[in-house]
Scaffold this active site. Structure first.
Site, PDB file in Angstrom:
ATOM      1  N   CYS A  57       0.856  -1.188   0.000  1.00 24.93           N
ATOM      2  CA  CYS A  57       0.000   0.000   0.000  1.00 24.93           C
ATOM      3  C   CYS A  57       0.893   1.238   0.000  1.00 24.93           C
ATOM      4  O   CYS A  57       1.833   1.340   0.798  1.00 24.93           O
ATOM      5  CB  CYS A  57      -0.895  -0.007   1.242  1.00 24.93           C
ATOM      6  SG  CYS A  57      -1.850   1.517   1.442  1.00 24.93           S
ATOM      7  N   ASP A  89      -0.429  -5.849   0.458  1.00 25.08           N
ATOM      8  CA  ASP A  89      -1.740  -6.147  -0.121  1.00 25.08           C
ATOM      9  C   ASP A  89      -1.602  -7.442  -0.902  1.00 25.08           C
ATOM     10  O   ASP A  89      -0.628  -7.628  -1.638  1.00 25.08           O
ATOM     11  CB  ASP A  89      -2.194  -5.028  -1.070  1.00 25.08           C
ATOM     12  CG  ASP A  89      -2.622  -3.774  -0.324  1.00 25.08           C
ATOM     13  OD1 ASP A  89      -3.270  -3.904   0.724  1.00 25.08           O
ATOM     14  OD2 ASP A  89      -2.319  -2.668  -0.805  1.00 25.08           O
ATOM     15  N   GLU A 114       6.113 -14.833 -22.579  1.00 19.18           N
ATOM     16  CA  GLU A 114       6.806 -15.970 -21.980  1.00 19.18           C
ATOM     17  C   GLU A 114       6.511 -15.986 -20.479  1.00 19.18           C
ATOM     18  O   GLU A 114       6.617 -14.972 -19.801  1.00 19.18           O
ATOM     19  CB  GLU A 114       8.313 -15.839 -22.255  1.00 19.18           C
ATOM     20  CG  GLU A 114       9.100 -17.101 -22.001  1.00 19.18           C
ATOM     21  CD  GLU A 114       9.392 -17.308 -20.541  1.00 19.18           C
ATOM     22  OE1 GLU A 114       9.114 -18.436 -20.065  1.00 19.18           O
ATOM     23  OE2 GLU A 114       9.887 -16.378 -19.883  1.00 19.18           O
ATOM     24  N   SER A 115       6.121 -17.146 -19.951  1.00 18.40           N
ATOM     25  CA  SER A 115       5.582 -17.232 -18.587  1.00 18.40           C
ATOM     26  C   SER A 115       6.607 -16.986 -17.478  1.00 18.40           C
ATOM     27  O   SER A 115       6.273 -16.401 -16.450  1.00 18.40           O
ATOM     28  CB  SER A 115       4.876 -18.564 -18.374  1.00 18.40           C
ATOM     29  OG  SER A 115       5.771 -19.634 -18.531  1.00 18.40           O
ATOM     30  N   HIS A 134      -4.156  -0.513  -6.068  1.00 15.12           N
ATOM     31  CA  HIS A 134      -4.616  -1.642  -6.879  1.00 15.12           C
ATOM     32  C   HIS A 134      -4.922  -1.217  -8.317  1.00 15.12           C
ATOM     33  O   HIS A 134      -4.571  -1.910  -9.273  1.00 15.12           O
ATOM     34  CB  HIS A 134      -5.874  -2.276  -6.274  1.00 15.12           C
ATOM     35  CG  HIS A 134      -5.693  -2.753  -4.865  1.00 15.12           C
ATOM     36  ND1 HIS A 134      -4.540  -3.360  -4.394  1.00 15.12           N
ATOM     37  CD2 HIS A 134      -6.530  -2.722  -3.813  1.00 15.12           C
ATOM     38  CE1 HIS A 134      -4.688  -3.674  -3.128  1.00 15.12           C
ATOM     39  NE2 HIS A 134      -5.892  -3.294  -2.739  1.00 15.12           N
ATOM     40  N   GLU A 135      -5.584  -0.080  -8.453  1.00 16.60           N
ATOM     41  CA  GLU A 135      -5.947   0.416  -9.776  1.00 16.60           C
ATOM     42  C   GLU A 135      -4.706   0.690 -10.625  1.00 16.60           C
ATOM     43  O   GLU A 135      -4.678   0.396 -11.822  1.00 16.60           O
ATOM     44  CB  GLU A 135      -6.794   1.696  -9.649  1.00 16.60           C
ATOM     45  CG  GLU A 135      -8.120   1.506  -8.946  1.00 16.60           C
ATOM     46  CD  GLU A 135      -8.062   1.551  -7.413  1.00 16.60           C
ATOM     47  OE1 GLU A 135      -9.135   1.524  -6.796  1.00 16.60           O
ATOM     48  OE2 GLU A 135      -6.948   1.605  -6.828  1.00 16.60           O
TER      49      GLU A 135
END
Length: 140
Positions: free
Chosen positions: A54, A61, A77-78, A95-96
């Site tokens: 945060c 968070d 690529e993962s 978060h946004e």
């Protein structure tokens, strides 16, 4: 080594040791050539252990990030994505902001035809937050 010649741009996948970037800006999203660029198909990544800080309280968070996209010429690529998302662990962000930054960075890296990033964050103070951001390429 056939795979090395086929995808020379994938450097993180070849490393025997993994170094974790301290910030998303230091992370590198890698991609490889889409073998089916003429076909619309969905790719879905699910990160159920996303963590960031945060920006006001500096408290952690926790949430889930889901990335769904229809690739254009490149696929994500993962392992590179895992390292990129891990870099948010010590990063202060709302978060946004996190969801929209992930969308922007993935769009920049692979230019997908369509993409949706969903962040479902655990409740803090009795309220859970769900953020969804999407993008559609105008001329894929």
């Amino acid at each position: 080594m056939k795979s090395r010649a086929r995808n020379p741009e994938l450097t993180l996948l070849r490393r025997s040791e993994t170094s974790y970037p301290a910030d998303p800006g230091q992370a590198k999203l890698e991609a490889f050539r889409n073998a089916y660029p003429g076909r619309n198909y969905w790719v879905k990544f699910d990160c159920p252990e996303f963590t960031s800080l945060c920006p006001i309280t500096n408290q952690p968070d926790f949430g889930r990030i889901t990335i769904e996209y229809i690739p254009g010429r490149r696929c994500l690529e993962s392992k590179a994505l895992k390292l990129y998302l891990h870099a948010f662990r010590n990063h202060n962000t709302f978060h946004e902001e996190a969801v929209n930054r992930i969308l922007d960075d993935v769009v920049k890296a692979i230019r997908p035809r369509r993409i949706r990033v969903i962040g479902e964050f655990n409740p803090r103070g009795g309220i859970a937050i769900r953020v969804e951001a999407s993008h559609t390429m105008k001329n894929p």
